[in-house]
Design an enzyme around this catalytic site. Structure first.
Site, PDB file in Angstrom:
ATOM      1  CB  ALA A  60      -0.895  -0.009   1.225  1.00  0.00           C
ATOM      2  N   GLY A 100       0.889  -5.154   1.105  1.00  0.00           N
ATOM      3  CA  GLY A 100      -0.236  -5.329   0.186  1.00  0.00           C
ATOM      4  C   GLY A 100       0.179  -5.973  -1.126  1.00  0.00           C
ATOM      5  CD  GLU A 103      -2.227  -7.863   2.884  1.00  0.00           C
ATOM      6  OE1 GLU A 103      -1.933  -6.683   2.597  1.00  0.00           O
ATOM      7  OE2 GLU A 103      -2.961  -8.166   3.834  1.00  0.00           O
ATOM      8  CD  GLU A 123       1.468  -5.396   5.597  1.00  0.00           C
ATOM      9  OE1 GLU A 123       2.347  -6.204   5.968  1.00  0.00           O
ATOM     10  OE2 GLU A 123       0.802  -5.553   4.557  1.00  0.00           O
TER      11      GLU A 123
HETATM   12  N1  3HC Z   1       4.497   3.582  -0.022  1.00  0.00           N
HETATM   13  C1  3HC Z   1       4.927   4.784  -0.419  1.00  0.00           C
HETATM   14  N2  3HC Z   1       6.213   5.059  -0.728  1.00  0.00           N
HETATM   15  C2  3HC Z   1       7.082   4.049  -0.592  1.00  0.00           C
HETATM   16  C3  3HC Z   1       6.709   2.767  -0.170  1.00  0.00           C
HETATM   17  C4  3HC Z   1       5.336   2.539   0.118  1.00  0.00           C
HETATM   18  N3  3HC Z   1       4.879   1.346   0.479  1.00  0.00           N
HETATM   19  N4  3HC Z   1       7.801   1.990  -0.140  1.00  0.00           N
HETATM   20  C5  3HC Z   1       8.832   2.764  -0.533  1.00  0.00           C
HETATM   21  N5  3HC Z   1       8.394   3.995  -0.820  1.00  0.00           N
HETATM   22  C6  3HC Z   1       9.187   5.129  -1.323  1.00  0.00           C
HETATM   23  C7  3HC Z   1      10.215   5.615  -0.339  1.00  0.00           C
HETATM   24  O1  3HC Z   1       9.666   6.581   0.533  1.00  0.00           O
HETATM   25  C8  3HC Z   1      11.268   6.211  -1.266  1.00  0.00           C
HETATM   26  O2  3HC Z   1      10.762   7.458  -1.657  1.00  0.00           O
HETATM   27  P1  3HC Z   1      11.768   8.699  -1.892  1.00  0.00           P
HETATM   28  O3  3HC Z   1      12.634   8.277  -3.024  1.00  0.00           O
HETATM   29  O4  3HC Z   1      10.841   9.803  -2.175  1.00  0.00           O
HETATM   30  O5  3HC Z   1      12.540   8.841  -0.621  1.00  0.00           O
HETATM   31  C9  3HC Z   1      11.217   5.293  -2.483  1.00  0.00           C
HETATM   32  O6  3HC Z   1       9.937   4.640  -2.417  1.00  0.00           O
HETATM   33  C10 3HC Z   1      12.306   4.244  -2.507  1.00  0.00           C
HETATM   34  O7  3HC Z   1      12.303   3.578  -1.255  1.00  0.00           O
HETATM   35  P2  3HC Z   1      13.656   3.266  -0.470  1.00  0.00           P
HETATM   36  O8  3HC Z   1      14.526   4.459  -0.458  1.00  0.00           O
HETATM   37  O9  3HC Z   1      13.264   2.680   0.832  1.00  0.00           O
HETATM   38  O10 3HC Z   1      14.290   2.176  -1.435  1.00  0.00           O
HETATM   39  P3  3HC Z   1      14.977   0.810  -1.076  1.00  0.00           P
HETATM   40  O11 3HC Z   1      15.286   0.182  -2.372  1.00  0.00           O
HETATM   41  O12 3HC Z   1      16.071   1.005  -0.084  1.00  0.00           O
HETATM   42  O13 3HC Z   1      13.859  -0.079  -0.339  1.00  0.00           O
HETATM   43  C11 3HC Z   1      11.706  -1.105  -0.008  1.00  0.00           C
HETATM   44  C12 3HC Z   1      12.701  -0.462  -1.014  1.00  0.00           C
HETATM   45  C13 3HC Z   1      12.295  -2.415   0.536  1.00  0.00           C
HETATM   46  C14 3HC Z   1      10.449  -1.393  -0.754  1.00  0.00           C
HETATM   47  C15 3HC Z   1      11.455  -0.144   1.162  1.00  0.00           C
HETATM   48  O14 3HC Z   1      11.136   1.134   0.649  1.00  0.00           O
HETATM   49  C16 3HC Z   1      10.336  -0.554   2.065  1.00  0.00           C
HETATM   50  O15 3HC Z   1      10.550  -1.343   2.966  1.00  0.00           O
HETATM   51  N6  3HC Z   1       9.131  -0.006   1.853  1.00  0.00           N
HETATM   52  C17 3HC Z   1       8.019  -0.191   2.734  1.00  0.00           C
HETATM   53  C18 3HC Z   1       7.349  -1.513   2.505  1.00  0.00           C
HETATM   54  C19 3HC Z   1       6.150  -1.651   3.409  1.00  0.00           C
HETATM   55  O16 3HC Z   1       6.202  -1.368   4.587  1.00  0.00           O
HETATM   56  N7  3HC Z   1       5.030  -2.121   2.841  1.00  0.00           N
HETATM   57  C20 3HC Z   1       3.818  -2.268   3.551  1.00  0.00           C
HETATM   58  C21 3HC Z   1       2.942  -1.089   3.277  1.00  0.00           C
HETATM   59  S1  3HC Z   1       1.491  -1.123   4.246  1.00  0.00           S
HETATM   60  C22 3HC Z   1       0.448  -2.183   3.434  1.00  0.00           C
HETATM   61  O17 3HC Z   1       0.790  -2.730   2.437  1.00  0.00           O
HETATM   62  C23 3HC Z   1      -0.898  -2.322   4.055  1.00  0.00           C
HETATM   63  C24 3HC Z   1      -1.671  -3.436   3.469  1.00  0.00           C
HETATM   64  O18 3HC Z   1      -1.528  -4.598   4.271  1.00  0.00           O
HETATM   65  C25 3HC Z   1      -3.111  -3.098   3.400  1.00  0.00           C
END
Ligand code: 3HC
Ligand code: NAI
Length: 724
Positions: A60, A100, A103, A123
Site C-alpha cells: 500500500a 499489500g 497480499e 506492516e
Molecule cells: N508507499 C509509499 N512510498 C514508498 C513505499 C510505500 N509502500 N515503499 C517505498 N516507498 C518510497 C520511499 O519513501 C522512497 O521514496 P523517496 O525516493 O521519495 O525517498 C522510495 O519509495 C524508494 O524507497 P527506499 O529508499 O526505501 O528504497 P529501497 O530500495 O532502499 O527499499 C523497499 C525499497 C524495501 C520497498 C522499502 O522502501 C520498504 O521497505 N518499503 C516499505 C514496505 C512496506 O512497509 N510495505 C507495507 C505497506 S502497508 C500495506 O501494504 C498495508 C496493506 O496490508 C493493506
C-alpha cells in the site's frame, strides 16, 4: 490490462507506480478495472499480474494512510476479486512483493518468483498489520507458526525460503515473466477451487492452544509497549478460530485500530524521516571523491572494540580493507577477533565464508606498517579517545596518504577541527562516529568540521550507504548530536539515585517506556571506566581536581561523584562483575540488583545530608527524557543539526529509542511542547543548580508561537548552517 502477445490467451496486468509500485488509489483502480476487463473478455483464458521495472510491489502507498478514508480504496475486496476470478491468475514476483503487494500475490491462484525476489508482510514495522486479508490467507498457505513469524516480525524472506515454506509454487533464475506466462498457459482449464486460499482450512497443530500461548508471551516480551505485534498475533489467532469471512472482519477491526494509533503515525514518520535524511545529504555534492567506494582499498588504524566492528562491516560490504595496529601483540588480538566476527557473519549468509572471501589478503590484510597507507582512498581511524594521540596519527596520515584520500576519525566526542588542525588538508578530515557493535548498529553519525568540504561529506554519506547504514550529517560540538543529548539524560538518572531512587527503578521506567536497555544497564555494559577516563581528562575528578573542591559541585553546578566512587572501588560494570548491578562473574551478562549498592547509596545520602524521597515513574521519565529533548532544541537552535527528523533518526538507530514513539523530538511534539516546557520549568525551579533542566530558548520560542507542528519548527530559526 494488456495482452502478452497479440494472439495470446493470457492478459497481463502490470502494477506501475515508480519507484516501488506502491499501491496508490490509481494503481488499485487500474488493477480492479484490468481484472474486470479480463474477466469479461472471452478471448482471455488466464491472467498474469506483475510489476513494472523488475519489482512486483512494495504494498500500500504509505503516504495514503494520512489521507481521509473516503479518498482511499480498500485493497482487501480487490484481493478477493482476484481470488474469485474464474480464470487462473498467476503472480510473477520479481524484486519485491511486500505488504499489500504480497497480499495481491496471495489472492492469485499461482505464485512464481525470481530466485532473487524478497517477500514479506512488513506492516508491523510501520505500526500496522496486513489489512488486505493477508493474516487470514498466509496461515492457510504456510501454516500458523511460519505465518505468525513473518507477520509479527515483518521480516523479508528470500525466494528460496519462500519456496521451502510453500509461499511460492516455483522459482526461476531466468525470465520470470516468460516463465509465468508459460505457467498461466499450462493451468488454463484446471480447477481453481483447490487454489483459492480462502477455501482452505488452516493446517492443524498438535497443540494449537499451547503454541499460541507461548507465541503470545514471546511477542509481548519483545514488544515492550509496541502494540502492532500483539494485534498481528490476534489477527492470526482469529484465523485459527473463525471461518475466513469472520477472520477477515476481525482483521479489519484490528487494522483500523492500529491505523488510527499514535504509534502507527510515529513509525510512518520514522520511515520517511530516515529516507529524507539520507536523500538530503546524498545530494550535497555532485559526486564523491574520485576513485573511492568499493573500487579501492580502505584502511583504518586501531583494531580495538570499534575497529573490529568497523573492519567486519567493511568486509561485509565487499570493501577491501587493510587493518593497522600499533604493535604485533595488538594486531594478533585484533585479527583473531575480526576473523571470529567474520566467521559468525558468514554463517548467517548464503554462500558463507566464500561469499565474503575474507581469507583473501586482497580483501583483508593486517599490518603494523604505516607506510602501507600511502595508496589508500579512505582511512577510518579508531584509536583510543585521546586528543594528543589522534592528532599525532592525523599528522602522520596527512604526510603519508595520497593527496585525495579522505581521513575519517571515529571519535565519540572530540573536536574534529582540532584533529584536522594536525593535517595539511582539513577539507578532507571528517568525523565518522560508528556505534558499538559497529557491524550491527545501523547509525553512522557524520561530523563535518569548519573546513570539511561538501565532497568529503558526500563521500562519507556514500560510505554509509555502501555499509547499509543510516548516515546522518551533523555539526561539530562536544558529543556531537547523539552523545550530547545523552549526557543530560544520564546525568538526571544519576541525580535520581542521589535523591532516593535505585538503578533498577530508573532502568525499569525507561525500559517500560520502550528503550531496549535502561541507562544503568547500558553503563554497566559499556563500562563505567570509559566515562571516568573522560571526566578525569576534563579535570572533573581524579588527581587534577583542585583540593577543596566541593564533592557535589563543579564550576558552580551540581555534580554527582557517584559514578567516580564506583570506579574507585573497581566497579566498572559487566567486565568486572560489578557496577550499578552485580553479575554472576566478571564478564557476566545477567544484571541482578545489588544490596551492597543499595546500602552504599543510603550511606552516601546520609553523609551528604540528602533526604531520601520516593520518586515515581512519571518523574523518572520526565526528568530523563525532557532534559534530553531540551538539549535537542539547543542543538537545533545552534545549527548543529538541520532538522528535528535528523535527531530522531539518530536516536532510533543509535540509542535504542523506541521506534514506535518516533524519536525524542517527535515524542515531544506528541506530548505537546507547552507540556514539555512546563515540566522543565517545574524541575528547573526545584534544581536551580542544574543548567540542563533550564528550558532552551528555542523551545520557549516555539511554545510562544503556539506549538507549531514539527515540520514547521525550523522556520522559526533565522540561522542555518551553510553545510546542512
Ligand atoms: N508507499 C509509499 N512510498 C514508498 C513505499 C510505500 N509502500 N515503499 C517505498 N516507498 C518510497 C520511499 O519513501 C522512497 O521514496 P523517496 O525516493 O521519495 O525517498 C522510495 O519509495 C524508494 O524507497 P527506499 O529508499 O526505501 O528504497 P529501497 O530500495 O532502499 O527499499 C523497499 C525499497 C524495501 C520497498 C522499502 O522502501 C520498504 O521497505 N518499503 C516499505 C514496505 C512496506 O512497509 N510495505 C507495507 C505497506 S502497508 C500495506 O501494504 C498495508 C496493506 O496490508 C493493506
Ligand atoms: P579500544 O581501546 O578498544 O581500541 C583502541 C585501539 O587502538 C587499540 O587496539 C589500540 O592498540 C589501538 N591503537 C592505539 N594507538 C595506536 C596507534 N598509534 N596505531 C594504531 N593503533 C593504535 O577503543 P575503542 O572502544 O575501540 O574506541 C576507539 C575510538 O572509538 C575512541 O575514539 C572511542 O571514543 C570511539 N568510540 C567508541 C565506542 C565504544 O562503544 N567503544 C563507540 C563509538 C566511538
Amino acid at each position: 490490462m494488456e495482452r502478452y502477445a497479440r494472439s495470446s490467451a493470457v492478459a497481463v496486468i502490470r502494477l506501475r507506480n515508480p519507484p516501488v509500485n506502491a499501491l496508490s488509489v490509481e494503481v488499485l483502480q487500474a488493477l480492479e478495472d484490468g481484472l474486470k476487463k479480463a474477466e469479461a473478455d472471452p478471448s482471455v483464458k488466464a491472467i498474469m499480474i506483475c510489476g513494472e521495472n523488475g519489482k512486483f510491489s512494495a504494498g500500500a502507498d504509505i503516504r495514503g494512510f494520512s489521507t481521509p478514508k473516503r479518498h482511499r480504496v480498500a485493497l482487501g475486496p480487490i484481493v478477493s476479486l482476484i481470488e474469485s476470478s474464474e480464470k487462473p491468475v498467476v503472480a510473477a514476483i520479481e524484486g519485491i512483493a511486500l505488504g499489500g503487494g504480497l497480499e495481491v500475490a496471495l489472492g492469485c491462484h499461482y505464485r512464481l518468483a525470481h530466485v532473487k525476489a524478497q517477500m514479506g508482510l512488513p506492516e508491523v514495522t510501520i505500526g500496522l498489520l496486513p489489512g488486505a486479508e493477508g493474516t487470514q490467507r498466509l496461515p492457510r498457505l504456510i501454516g500458523v507458526p511460519a505465518a505468525l513469524d513473518m507477520i509479527t516480525t515483518g521480516k523479508h524472506i528470500p525466494a528460496t525460503e519462500a519456496l521451502k515454506l510453500g509461499l511460492v509454487d516455483e522459482i526461476v533464475e531466468e525470465n520470470t515473466i516468460e516463465a509465468a506466462i508459460r505457467l498461466a498457459n499450462k493451468v488454463i482449464g484446471q480447477p481453481l477451487g483447490p487454489r483459492r486460499l480462502s477455501l482452505k482450512p488452516v493446517p492443524k497443530l498438535p497443540n494449537t492452544d499451547a503454541f499460541l500461548r507461548e507465541a503470545l508471551a514471546k511477542v509481548k516480551k519483545q514488544a515492550r509497549g509496541f502494540l502492532a505485534p500483539e494485534l498481528c498475533f490476534q489477527a492470526v489467532k482469529a484465523a485459527t478460530e473463525r471461518p475466513f469471512a469472520e477472520g477477515v472482519r476481525r482483521e479489519r477491526e484490528l487494522f483500523q485500530r492500529l491505523l488510527s494509533s499514535e504509534q502507527a503515525r510515529a513509525l510512518q514518520y520514522a520511515f520517511f524521516a530516515e529516507r529524507a535524511v539520507s536523500r538530503d545529504h546524498l545530494s550535497l555534492a555532485p559526486s564523491p571523491l574520485p576513485g573511492t567506494l568499493l573500487s579501492d582499498v580502505y584502511i583504518y588504524t586501531g583494531l580495538g572494540t570499534m575497529g573490529q566492528g568497523i573492519a567486519t562491516s567493511l568486509v561485509k560490504a565487499k570493501i577491501p580493507v587493510v587493518a593497522l595496529e600499533q604493535d604485533l601483540e595488538y594486531l594478533n588480538k585484533g585479527r583473531k577477533a575480526v576473523m571470529g566476527l567474520l566467521e559468525r557473519e558468514a554463517m548467517k549468509m548464503e554462500g558463507g565464508a566464500q561469499t565474503l572471501d575474507f581469507h583473501n589478503p586482497a580483501r583483508l590484510q593486517f599490518t603494523v606498517d604505516f607506510d602501507l597507507l600511502s595508496d589508500v582512498d579512505l582511512v577510518i581511524e579508531a584509536v583510543f579517545e585521546d586528543m594528543a594521540l589522534k592528532k599525532e596519527i592525523f599528522h602522520k596520515l596527512s604526510k603519508i596518504c595520497k593527496p585525495g584520500a579522505l581521513l575519517c576519525t571515529n571519535t565519540s566526542a572530540l573536536n574534529i577541527d582540532e584533529i584536522a588542525s594536525a593535517t595539511s588538508r582539513p577539507q578532507q578530515v571528517i568525523g565518522t562516529h560508528f556505534f558499538s557493535p559497529a557491524h550491527v548498529m545501523r547509525l553512522l553519525e557524520i561530523i563535518y568540521g569548519r573546513h570539511t568540504s561538501p565532497t568529503a561529506i558526500a563521500t562519507a554519506m556514500q560510505l554509509a550507504k555502501a555499509l547499509k547504514k543510516v548516515g546522518v550529517v551533523v555539526g561539530n560540538c562536544f558529543g556531537f548530536v547523539g552523545n550530547r543529548m545523552m549526557f543530560p539524560y544520564v546525568e538526571q538518572a544519576v541525580f535520581l539515585l542521589e535523591e532516593g531512587s535505585r538503578p533498577e527503578a530508573v532502568d525499569q521506567a525507561l525500559e517500560d517506556f520502550g528503550f531496549k536497555i535502561g541507562p544503568f544497564r547500558m553503563s554497566d555494559l559499556a563500562g563505567l571506566d570509559v566515562g571516568w577516563r573522560s571526566r578525569k581528562g576534563q579535570g572533573l575528578t581524579g588527581p587534577s581536581l583542585p583540593a577543596g573542591t566541593a564533592a557535589r559541585q563543579r564550576h558552580g553546578q551540581r555534580y554527582s561523584p557517584l559514578p567516580d566512587l564506583l570506579c574507585e572501588r573497581g566497579r566498572f560494570g559487566q567486565k568486572t562483575g560489578k557496577g550499578w548491578y552485580q553479575y554472576e562473574k566478571a564478564g557476566g551478562r545477567t544484571a541482578v540488583p545489588d544490596p551492597w549498592l543499595h546500602s552504599f547509596l543510603s550511606q552516601y545520602r546520609d553523609s551528604h545530608g540528602i533526604k531520601t524521597r520516593y520518586i515515581d515513574q512519571e518523574e523518572i521519565l520526565e526528568r530523563c527524557l525532557f532534559s534530553l529533548i531540551n538539549e535537542g532544541f539547543a542543538i537545533l537552535a545552534e545549527g548543529i543539526a538541520s532538522a528535528p527528523e535528523h535527531l530522531d533518526v539518530i536516536y532510533i538507530n543509535g540509542y535504542g529509542w523506541p521506534k514506535h514513539r518516533g524519536g525524542p523530538m517527535f515524542y515531544a511534539s506528541t506530548v505537546g511542547l507547552p507540556h514539555v516546557l512546563a515540566k522543565l520549568q517545574k524541575y528547573s525551579e526545584a534544581h536551580p543548580d542544574v543548567p540542563k533542566l533550564r528550558p532552551s530558548a528555542f523551545l520557549k520560542k516555539l511554545v510562544a508561537a503556539g506549538n507549531p507542528p514539527l515540520k514547521e519548527w525550523m522556520s522559526y530559526l533565522s540561522r542555518q548552517s551553510p553545510k546542512l
